[in-house]
Design an enzyme around this catalytic site. Structure first.
Site, PDB file in Angstrom:
ATOM      1  N   SER A 161      16.288   8.330  23.217  1.00  0.00           N
ATOM      2  CA  SER A 161      16.823   8.106  21.866  1.00  0.00           C
ATOM      3  C   SER A 161      16.424   9.287  20.991  1.00  0.00           C
ATOM      4  O   SER A 161      15.464  10.002  21.291  1.00  0.00           O
ATOM      5  CB  SER A 161      16.210   6.835  21.263  1.00  0.00           C
ATOM      6  OG  SER A 161      16.561   6.704  19.902  1.00  0.00           O
ATOM      7  N   TYR A 198       9.342   1.119  18.180  1.00  0.00           N
ATOM      8  CA  TYR A 198      10.530   1.546  18.948  1.00  0.00           C
ATOM      9  C   TYR A 198      10.395   3.025  19.317  1.00  0.00           C
ATOM     10  O   TYR A 198      10.572   3.407  20.483  1.00  0.00           O
ATOM     11  CB  TYR A 198      11.801   1.299  18.137  1.00  0.00           C
ATOM     12  CG  TYR A 198      13.059   1.785  18.819  1.00  0.00           C
ATOM     13  CD1 TYR A 198      13.569   1.114  19.927  1.00  0.00           C
ATOM     14  CD2 TYR A 198      13.734   2.925  18.376  1.00  0.00           C
ATOM     15  CE1 TYR A 198      14.733   1.564  20.571  1.00  0.00           C
ATOM     16  CE2 TYR A 198      14.888   3.379  19.001  1.00  0.00           C
ATOM     17  CZ  TYR A 198      15.379   2.691  20.101  1.00  0.00           C
ATOM     18  OH  TYR A 198      16.527   3.149  20.739  1.00  0.00           O
TER      19      TYR A 198
HETATM   20  P1  NDP Z   1      23.191  -2.654  23.398  1.00  0.00           P
HETATM   21  O1  NDP Z   1      22.348  -3.671  22.716  1.00  0.00           O
HETATM   22  O2  NDP Z   1      24.664  -2.719  23.230  1.00  0.00           O
HETATM   23  O3  NDP Z   1      22.867  -2.634  24.956  1.00  0.00           O
HETATM   24  C1  NDP Z   1      21.576  -2.855  25.457  1.00  0.00           C
HETATM   25  C2  NDP Z   1      21.679  -3.221  26.913  1.00  0.00           C
HETATM   26  O4  NDP Z   1      20.367  -3.428  27.422  1.00  0.00           O
HETATM   27  C3  NDP Z   1      22.476  -4.488  27.141  1.00  0.00           C
HETATM   28  O5  NDP Z   1      23.354  -4.311  28.232  1.00  0.00           O
HETATM   29  C4  NDP Z   1      21.420  -5.518  27.477  1.00  0.00           C
HETATM   30  O6  NDP Z   1      21.931  -6.451  28.427  1.00  0.00           O
HETATM   31  C5  NDP Z   1      20.377  -4.637  28.153  1.00  0.00           C
HETATM   32  N1  NDP Z   1      19.063  -5.265  28.197  1.00  0.00           N
HETATM   33  C6  NDP Z   1      18.270  -5.642  27.175  1.00  0.00           C
HETATM   34  N2  NDP Z   1      17.164  -6.252  27.648  1.00  0.00           N
HETATM   35  C7  NDP Z   1      17.275  -6.241  29.000  1.00  0.00           C
HETATM   36  C8  NDP Z   1      16.469  -6.722  30.060  1.00  0.00           C
HETATM   37  N3  NDP Z   1      15.303  -7.333  29.827  1.00  0.00           N
HETATM   38  N4  NDP Z   1      16.887  -6.550  31.332  1.00  0.00           N
HETATM   39  C9  NDP Z   1      18.069  -5.945  31.584  1.00  0.00           C
HETATM   40  N5  NDP Z   1      18.875  -5.457  30.625  1.00  0.00           N
HETATM   41  C10 NDP Z   1      18.480  -5.627  29.354  1.00  0.00           C
HETATM   42  O7  NDP Z   1      22.634  -1.260  22.895  1.00  0.00           O
HETATM   43  P2  NDP Z   1      22.943   0.270  23.338  1.00  0.00           P
HETATM   44  O8  NDP Z   1      24.042   0.339  24.285  1.00  0.00           O
HETATM   45  O9  NDP Z   1      23.025   1.028  22.100  1.00  0.00           O
HETATM   46  O10 NDP Z   1      21.561   0.622  24.039  1.00  0.00           O
HETATM   47  C11 NDP Z   1      21.461   1.241  25.311  1.00  0.00           C
HETATM   48  C12 NDP Z   1      20.293   2.217  25.296  1.00  0.00           C
HETATM   49  O11 NDP Z   1      20.588   3.282  24.414  1.00  0.00           O
HETATM   50  C13 NDP Z   1      18.966   1.603  24.829  1.00  0.00           C
HETATM   51  O12 NDP Z   1      17.923   2.061  25.651  1.00  0.00           O
HETATM   52  C14 NDP Z   1      18.818   2.159  23.420  1.00  0.00           C
HETATM   53  O13 NDP Z   1      17.469   2.235  23.020  1.00  0.00           O
HETATM   54  C15 NDP Z   1      19.462   3.520  23.581  1.00  0.00           C
HETATM   55  N6  NDP Z   1      19.901   4.127  22.332  1.00  0.00           N
HETATM   56  C16 NDP Z   1      20.919   3.569  21.594  1.00  0.00           C
HETATM   57  C17 NDP Z   1      21.289   4.135  20.371  1.00  0.00           C
HETATM   58  C18 NDP Z   1      22.341   3.542  19.495  1.00  0.00           C
HETATM   59  O14 NDP Z   1      22.480   3.963  18.331  1.00  0.00           O
HETATM   60  N7  NDP Z   1      23.142   2.597  19.979  1.00  0.00           N
HETATM   61  C19 NDP Z   1      20.630   5.345  19.876  1.00  0.00           C
HETATM   62  C20 NDP Z   1      19.597   5.850  20.742  1.00  0.00           C
HETATM   63  C21 NDP Z   1      19.257   5.251  21.914  1.00  0.00           C
HETATM   64  P3  NDP Z   1      21.580  -8.010  28.481  1.00  0.00           P
HETATM   65  O15 NDP Z   1      21.250  -8.464  27.091  1.00  0.00           O
HETATM   66  O16 NDP Z   1      22.836  -8.613  29.024  1.00  0.00           O
HETATM   67  O17 NDP Z   1      20.444  -8.106  29.436  1.00  0.00           O
END
Ligand code: NDP
Length: 252
Positions: A150, A163
């Site tokens: 991130s 975070y």
């Molecule tokens: P979302 O919330 O849309 O996606 C997060 C994903 O992580 C979901 O598919 C969720 O699936 C999964 N997840 C959460 N907890 C678990 C778990 N315990 N086991 C397995 N899967 C899990 O957010 P983003 O797509 O934005 O996030 C994806 C990555 O990108 C993250 O690491 C985030 O920190 C990073 N990021 C995002 C930014 C943004 O602005 N969007 C900026 C910088 C970094 P489910 O709940 O079905 O398990």
């Protein structure tokens, strides 16, 4: 030395957190390029919907998507996730460590359970993936770790202390992996800025949620991050793309 041309070969790619946002976009992009994606997340219904949504692209490209229920905080489940991918395709080529949560809050709010959840998913979950895939990559003499860190791995702002701490850790762990592991294994950290997704939905502290609405007003689509993953994967095997930062051009 003979350099294997890996640029157009279909790969077996594991993506954690593929049920929404960036992970779903990465899976869709790679399927369209003919790769075999093993997609993990807790919401299996969302993964099945993604499989339906990408079925036509898969038929055209020869790629595939296999949904797997996965909680990255459970080490045994992550081991099974990797083992299942090997059973299906005989090898694993790439692990995209993407699963993450971001319940931002000020430290003095003492939302300690939320701190723990960020540590469990964003750090332990990432490490579980490395522990499960590294022996296979080493035995194969090839492999590629992609960590979705991130912009929070590069800066701290009020409410992002924990975070950002987890994302600094993700950055450091991935950099350490790059330095330590066999040169046949490639290691990439991708740090997104603000991307449209469900990530901010988990913020329970009202002040942090309000601040995020303003901060996140200018976002780029998750396909922008999928394009960066695709770029890193498509390089020849002797080219290791170590670090990419992708931010919205327009700043809030
Ligand atoms: P979302 O919330 O849309 O996606 C997060 C994903 O992580 C979901 O598919 C969720 O699936 C999964 N997840 C959460 N907890 C678990 C778990 N315990 N086991 C397995 N899967 C899990 O957010 P983003 O797509 O934005 O996030 C994806 C990555 O990108 C993250 O690491 C985030 O920190 C990073 N990021 C995002 C930014 C943004 O602005 N969007 C900026 C910088 C970094 P489910 O709940 O079905 O398990």
């Amino acid at each position: 030395m003979q350099i294997e041309d890996t640029t157009t070969t279909p790969k077996t790619v594991l993506v954690t957190g593929a049920s929404s946002g960036i992970g779903a976009a990465v899976a869709a992009r790679l399927i369209g390029e003919g790769h075999h994606v093993i997609a993990g997340a807790r919401r299996l219904d969302r993964l099945h919907a993604l499989a339906e949504h990408t079925a036509a692209a898969a038929a055209e490209s020869g790629g595939s998507l296999h949904p797997v229920r996965l909680d990255v905080t459970d080490r045994a489940q992550v081991e099974e996730f990797v083992a299942l991918a090997r059973e299906r395709t005989g090898r694993i080529d790439v692990l995209v460590g993407n699963a993450g949560v971001m319940p931002l809050s000020r430290l003095d709010s003492l939302l300690v359970d939320e701190w723990d959840r960020m540590i469990d998913v964003n750090i332990r979950g990432l490490l579980h993936g490395i522990a499960a895939a590294l022996p296979h990559f080493t035995a194969q003499g090839a492999g590629h770790f992609v960590t979705i860190a991130s912009i929070g791995a590069h800066q701290v702002v009020p409410t992002s202390a924990v975070y950002s701490g987890t994302k600094y850790a993700a950055w450091a762990i991935t950099e350490g992996l790059r330095q330590e592991c066999d040169p046949t294994i490639r290691v990439t950290t991708i740090s997104p800025g603000v991307v449209t997704s469900e990530l901010a939905d988990s913020i329970t502290e009202s002040g942090a949620a309000e601040a995020m609405r303003t901060y996140r007003a200018h976002a780029i689509p998750p396909t922008a991050i999928a394009a960066a993953v695709s770029y890193a994967l498509a390089q020849p095997s002797d080219v290791d793309v170590n670090e990419i930062i992708v931010r919205p051009a327009r700043r809030g």
